[in-house]
Scaffold this active site. Sequence first.
Site, PDB file in Angstrom:
ATOM      1  N   ARG A  88     -27.097  -7.231 -27.810  1.00  0.00           N
ATOM      2  CA  ARG A  88     -27.787  -6.736 -26.606  1.00  0.00           C
ATOM      3  C   ARG A  88     -26.802  -6.255 -25.538  1.00  0.00           C
ATOM      4  NH1 ARG A  88     -33.320  -8.622 -25.992  1.00  0.00           N
ATOM      5  NH2 ARG A  88     -34.137  -8.358 -28.071  1.00  0.00           N
ATOM      6  N   ARG A 142     -30.575  -5.100 -19.844  1.00  0.00           N
ATOM      7  CA  ARG A 142     -30.994  -5.231 -18.442  1.00  0.00           C
ATOM      8  C   ARG A 142     -29.988  -5.881 -17.506  1.00  0.00           C
ATOM      9  NH1 ARG A 142     -36.515  -7.893 -20.108  1.00  0.00           N
ATOM     10  NH2 ARG A 142     -35.049  -8.494 -21.720  1.00  0.00           N
ATOM     11  N   ARG A 179     -33.727   3.216 -17.806  1.00  0.00           N
ATOM     12  CA  ARG A 179     -35.019   2.779 -18.330  1.00  0.00           C
ATOM     13  C   ARG A 179     -36.145   3.213 -17.403  1.00  0.00           C
ATOM     14  NH1 ARG A 179     -38.730  -1.095 -17.958  1.00  0.00           N
ATOM     15  NH2 ARG A 179     -39.401  -2.313 -19.762  1.00  0.00           N
ATOM     16  N   ASP A 205     -34.838  -0.772 -31.396  1.00  0.00           N
ATOM     17  CA  ASP A 205     -35.432  -2.097 -31.481  1.00  0.00           C
ATOM     18  C   ASP A 205     -35.794  -2.392 -32.932  1.00  0.00           C
ATOM     19  OD1 ASP A 205     -36.387  -4.259 -29.438  1.00  0.00           O
ATOM     20  OD2 ASP A 205     -37.861  -4.232 -31.054  1.00  0.00           O
ATOM     21  N   TYR A 234     -43.731 -11.093 -36.140  1.00  0.00           N
ATOM     22  CA  TYR A 234     -44.299 -10.321 -35.024  1.00  0.00           C
ATOM     23  C   TYR A 234     -45.590  -9.614 -35.429  1.00  0.00           C
ATOM     24  CZ  TYR A 234     -40.157 -11.113 -32.157  1.00  0.00           C
ATOM     25  OH  TYR A 234     -39.172 -11.702 -31.415  1.00  0.00           O
TER      26      TYR A 234
END
Length: 357
Positions: A30, A34, A43, A80, A157
């Site tokens: 990552r 963020r 973003r 992703d 998921y």
Amino acid sequence: MSEFAELKNDRFLKALLREEVDQTPVWMMRQAGRYLPEYRKTRQQAGDFMSLCQSPELACEVTMQPLRRYPFDAAILFSDILTIPDAMGQGLFFAEGEGPKFRKTIRSAADVDQLPDVNIASELSYVTDAVSVIRKELNGSVPLIGFSGSPWTLATYMIEGGGSKDFRIAKQFMYDNPEAMHLLLEKLASAVIDYLNAQIKAGAQAVQIFDTWGGILTPAAYREFSLNYMNKIVDGLIKENDGRQVPAILFTKNGGQWLEDIADSGCQAIGLDWTTDIGQARARIGDRVALQGNMDPTMLYASPQAIRKEVGSILQSFGQGAGHVFNLGHGITPEVNPDNVAVFVESVHELSAQYHA
Ligand code: CP3
């Protein structure tokens, strides 16, 4: 001459193949994300997370952002793991502050049967386009990592419809409908092979499989429902591209007790989370595969002195010689101070030289 001659920095690829390097290479799961204000800005421009992934130019921009700040030894494609279920028509969306969600869920054998046969490589051309754009932009500075989720992690998921605390629905599905579960994992494994091979053909120089939720399984279920399918993927991967070996890294979070089995998969490296001592892991798997990891990501909230000390301890635990790629034990979290990342990366390079005679 190096096998990776056209690369200005080939430490990462060499370490994955357990070849000697001058300093231990480092990247961060990552690393585009963020915690970087420039990421949050891009973003916002994109509007939402999926638009960012689906624009090769913006995906390239955020891939490059951490490399402009820090001397990382590898870049990772910005995308992703949930792009595959999305391409299978499950309807991925990101609710603000809530993580990923799917409009459709898999709850029965019939749902598995009805999953469409999609051409993953063509459905996900926005990803392979991003790989090409990023390779051009990197211009041989550092290698590019492609990635995918493991079939088991993707299945959790798809069944749950999003993240979960205990994955109760996914596990119940596995226990009650093992045949349907295997069919789902089979479909996902074949999609992952096509997807990773398309990334490799587009220019990914190494690949990582994220098995984020393999570690919630019993040892028997891990082998049957997670590792088994990662073995198939490793078997199906393109081994060489552009005259160079393409190493595969398997990362099972909480997989520390299964390292010997993971090493048997044919992968070149195992990603370790922070709950296993890297020196003990090395003693167990010997020189069969390289190891990647494994600083606790929460350490990045500590002082620069504490971070440097911990980097030193991990390097010392691994010890002398080749076969270590430094990383966190899982992804960096959004509230980390970017200055601490600089301390982390510089400490790895400075303190590791002594272990490479
Ligand atoms: O490592 C990198 O820099 C490459 C990019 C990358 C992302 N996701 C970007 C992302 C990678 C390798 C992933 C993998 C991924 N995605 C995994 C496996 C790795 C892991 O961390 O365990 C998983 C389980 C996912 C699914 C996913 N995507 C989740 C759970 C979330 C929400 C995360 C959160 O903390 O809210 C995402 C969204 C996501 N993927 C973000 C990023 C930068 C944050 C989205 C945003 O900008 O709001």
